[in-house]
Design a protein around this motif. Structure first.
Motif, short mmCIF file in Angstrom:
data_model
loop_
_atom_site.label_atom_id
_atom_site.label_comp_id
_atom_site.label_asym_id
_atom_site.label_seq_id
_atom_site.Cartn_x
_atom_site.Cartn_y
_atom_site.Cartn_z
N LEU A 621 24.36 30.53 -14.31
CA LEU A 621 25.80 30.37 -14.21
C LEU A 621 26.17 29.10 -13.44
O LEU A 621 27.14 28.42 -13.77
CB LEU A 621 26.41 31.60 -13.51
N MET A 622 25.41 28.79 -12.41
CA MET A 622 25.74 27.63 -11.58
C MET A 622 25.36 26.31 -12.25
O MET A 622 26.11 25.34 -12.21
CB MET A 622 25.04 27.74 -10.22
N THR A 623 24.19 26.27 -12.88
CA THR A 623 23.66 25.00 -13.38
C THR A 623 23.87 24.79 -14.87
O THR A 623 23.81 23.66 -15.35
CB THR A 623 22.16 24.91 -13.09
N GLY A 624 24.07 25.88 -15.62
CA GLY A 624 24.15 25.77 -17.07
C GLY A 624 22.80 25.55 -17.72
O GLY A 624 22.72 25.29 -18.93
N ARG A 625 21.71 25.66 -16.96
CA ARG A 625 20.36 25.42 -17.48
C ARG A 625 19.68 26.71 -17.91
O ARG A 625 20.01 27.80 -17.44
CB ARG A 625 19.49 24.74 -16.41
N MET A 626 18.69 26.56 -18.81
CA MET A 626 17.87 27.68 -19.23
C MET A 626 16.90 28.06 -18.11
O MET A 626 16.47 27.18 -17.33
CB MET A 626 17.08 27.31 -20.48
N PRO A 627 16.50 29.34 -18.01
CA PRO A 627 15.52 29.73 -16.99
C PRO A 627 14.20 29.00 -17.14
O PRO A 627 13.52 28.72 -16.16
CB PRO A 627 15.35 31.23 -17.21
N PHE A 628 13.83 28.69 -18.37
CA PHE A 628 12.62 27.89 -18.62
C PHE A 628 12.91 27.00 -19.82
O PHE A 628 13.32 27.48 -20.88
CB PHE A 628 11.40 28.78 -18.90
N ASP A 629 12.74 25.70 -19.64
CA ASP A 629 13.07 24.74 -20.69
C ASP A 629 11.91 23.76 -20.84
O ASP A 629 11.73 22.85 -20.02
CB ASP A 629 14.35 23.99 -20.34
N SER A 630 11.11 23.95 -21.89
CA SER A 630 9.93 23.11 -22.10
C SER A 630 10.29 21.67 -22.47
O SER A 630 9.43 20.79 -22.44
CB SER A 630 9.05 23.72 -23.21
#
Length: 725
Positions: A621-630
């Motif tokens: 929610l804070m970063t907009g990033r995936m939990p794991f992004d290869s």
């Protein structure tokens, strides 16, 4: 007051008449001043705050006289372009002021605004999802707005005029017009909108003007056939098929520049309703049988034939109705659980312990064992009162409080039994076009009923209910039916026939949090900061209910953004509750990036493991990033590994926040949010707080946020410590 006294204090100017006149004038002045003071009232705080944010987002334009970035009185001080009724803002007219930037994220607080005109300016980016909810007229024409038409317009039941022409809007129109039965004029011309016209256009029963020219629309315009249109322009699109006969007689119609079919149009379906038009003069004045009478005779014959054909077709046809297929096409991009659990595990390093505060001892059962679930009375916990959220009453948290001390029922809650036959019909025999997603315990399908009801059907993998390790499906139903909480997806029904075992839930068209954050949806993205905090708080309360209200405690074991569904108001609903036993059966990692370091296998999950997974969701929610992004550099692939060292770095937080927010968030709220995350994702389980403390921390975040002093917060560049922390 001396005006009422027997003697006057006015100076003598000669004679009793002069004295009386002077006293009367003084009294009139005093009472008039009091009356003006009583009548005039300061503008409501939510309206002021929303306009403050709007002014700051528009780069504080000097041409808007009276506007301020913090405080002020728009109604009393007559801000340019603002009209009021009493203390409430009712109209915003900023047409042709050369404005740019964006229009803020608090427009939904303008509850009384009915007229909103931003035409002929230089606004870019997407139109905010949240707009004044009671608008009757919207004019955003002549700008450079991109993205799609915001889906929130679907809730504006009083909307009469919508003008978005000459922008850069793109993508397909969502099926969002069902409730807009007051709309009379709509202009979407000169954009880059594409795809077929939504079927809900048929509900625009008062639409007299529709301009769609100069777009890239495809398909037919049959959905417009029965509308009361007097002015239709569909030029320069990619429409095909035939122009419905019902449209050829309207007073103003433009259809050039499309790929219409040549030759005679096919006859209407038997029994189809035709739109009546005033008869032409030559048809009514000649002698003999008129063309209208002939048409009536033919229509009568067709209706009789249609009835006969319909009767026989109902007896012989077993295919699902065609509107199922239309619904399939419109919903292809929507999923219920878009991610499978996956096999990849993330080896997270042990981080140094952070003793942020002394946590009380909290023993957690190792797992939620369904067979041992007892019908004991629910235990209660001391939780913050919902009224704590009233300090946020000037923004979207108002009216979104959720009670957390909800008692867990000891009886099954109306989980209806559905037959396999009716589910096969409602899902088109479980057609691939109805597949919403596939997880570790089975596939999920969308079931559509003739009365409009839509359900999500989760088919449980039969291998999980067989053999020595299998569990009784009826026992699963019994225990899931006891879970009742406003932020949990509750069981609606079930089916257990012919070796098929299915669980039925309500279907949420807004999909999951994962979709909003990671699968860019123009009509719904980005989520505002306040909405993200609300989603975190609602989800935390759902997990708190499972952990500390249910007796015995329930470990979820699959907390991730794709299992957090969003209702029409973007409130969170945690799904897959009570299904942990199935994940133990699979004996596999539950979610890449969500697993706590101690969870080398599902049976190792504890309540504190759920807390870790929830902390990862907060990071999303804070970063907009995936939990794991290869796709990211190696040191950034694991979100927790990348973010944890920076959560207390004052300068790093602003660079970590989701760029989609475009800087529209209170820095103090961001830093407190990061503090809660840091507590949840600690590598040692014993240092993670129980969920009741997480809920309390998020409620305090809401209480302390200086959202009403938006000018001060948005201009702040560094996080500051509060004396009350």
């Amino acid at each position: 007051m001396y005006c009422i006294g027997t003697r006057t204090m006015a100076p003598r100017v000669g004679g009793r008449g002069a004295q009386s006149l002077a006293r009367a004038l003084l009294c009139w002045f005093v009472f008039s001043s009091i009356a003006v003071t009583l009548v005039s009232s300061k503008t409501d705080d939510p309206d002021v705050s929303a306009l403050n944010v709007m002014y700051t987002s528009m780069n504080s334009p000097s041409q808007l006289n009276g506007w301020k970035s913090s405080g002020g009185d728009p109604c009393g001080d007559s801000w340019k372009g603002i009209k009021c009724s009493g203390s409430k803002v009712t109209e915003i007219d900023l047409s042709d002021y050369g404005l740019s930037g964006s229009i803020g994220y608090k427009l939904a607080d303008l509850k009384s605004v009915t007229y909103f005109d931003l035409s002929k300016n230089n606004f870019k980016d997407s139109i905010p999802y949240q707009l004044p909810p009671n608008l009757q007229q919207i004019d955003f024409s002549g700008n450079e707005f991109s993205g799609n038409v915001p889906y929130s317009i679907s809730q504006m039941t009083n909307l009469k005029e919508l003008d978005l022409n000459h922008n850069k809007l793109n993508g397909q129109l969502s099926d969002m017009f069902s409730a807009l039965n007051q709309l009379t004029k709509m202009d979407l011309s000169s954009n880059s909108l594409s795809g077929d016209l939504p079927q809900s256009f048929k509900n625009l029963t008062k639409l007299s003007m529709l301009h769609l020219q100069n777009n890239q629309f495809t398909g037919s315009i049959n959905s417009l056939a029965d509308l009361p249109l007097d002015d239709l322009d569909v030029r320069n699109n990619k429409f095909s098929g035939w122009i419905p006969n019902e449209l050829t007689g309207i007073s103003k119609i433009e259809t050039g520049g499309n790929s219409w079919s040549t030759g005679a149009a096919p006859p209407p379906p038997p029994g189809a309703r035709t739109r009546s038009r005033p008869p032409k003069q030559e048809e009514t004045n000649h002698s003999g049988v008129s063309a209208v009478k002939i048409a009536g005779i033919i229509l009568g014959v067709l209706i009789v034939l249609g009835i006969i054909i319909t009767i026989f077709s109902k007896r012989r046809s077993t295919h699902p109705p065609s509107y199922y297929l239309e619904e399939d096409k419109l919903s292809e991009r929507r999923t219920f659980t878009p991610l499978s659990s996956g096999e990849l595990s993330v080896d997270l390093p042990s981080e140094s312990r952070r003793d942020f505060r002394e946590l009380k001892s909290f023993k957690s059962p190792s797992s939620f064992k369904v067979p041992s679930l007892q019908r004991s009375s629910s235990k209660f916990l001391k939780t913050p009162e919902p009224d704590h959220l009233n300090s946020f009453s000037n923004n979207e948290f108002k009216n979104h409080t959720v009670h957390t001390n909800i008692k867990r029922s000891t009886s099954v809650h109306a989980a209806a039994a559905y037959s396999l036959a009716e589910l096969q019909t409602a899902t088109g025999n479980f057609a691939m076009g109805r597949l919403l997603g596939e997880g570790s315990i089975g596939r999920v399908y969308r079931a559509k009923y003739a009365d409009g009801k839509v359900l999500a059907v989760k088919k449980i993998d039969s291998s999980l209910l067989q053999g020595d390790r299998g569990v009784e499906f009826t026992e699963i139903i019994t225990h899931i039916s006891k879970l009742h909480h406003p932020n949990i997806c509750e069981l609606v029904g079930y089916c257990s026939e012919q070796g098929q075992n299915m669980l039925l839930y309500d279907y949420f068209r807004n999909g999951s949090l994962h979709e909003f954050l990671h699968l860019s949806d123009d009509f719904s993205k980005p989520l505002t900061w306040n909405t993200r905090v609300r989603i975190a708080l609602g989800t935390a309360r759902a997990v708190e209910y499972l952990h500390e209200v249910c007796s015995p405690s329930c470990v979820h074991k699959n907390i991730k953004s794709s299992n957090i569904l969003l209702d029409v108001e973007l409130n969170p609903r945690l799904s897959d509750c009570g299904l942990a036993i199935f994940h133990e059966q699979r004996n596999q990692d539950l979610g890449v990036g969500y697993n706590a370091p101690e969870c080398t296998k599902p049976s190792a999950y504890t309540l504190k493991s759920d807390v870790y997974s929830f902390g990862v969701v907060m990071l999303e929610l804070m970063t907009g990033r995936m939990p794991f992004d290869s796709k990211k550099p190696k040191f950034e692939q694991s979100l927790v590994r990348w973010a944890t060292p920076q959560l207390h770095d004052i300068d790093a937080l602003a660079n970590m926040v989701d760029p989609a927010l475009r800087g529209l968030y209170p820095p103090k709220s961001l830093s407190r949010f990061a503090d809660v995350i840091a507590l949840c994702v600690q590598s040692e389980p014993e240092f993670r707080p129980p969920m009741s403390e997480v809920v309390e921390a998020l409620v305090r975040l809401v209480q302390r946020s200086s959202i009403n002093q938006i000018g001060e917060d948005l201009s702040a560049s560094r996080r500051t410590d509060d004396s009350d922390d």
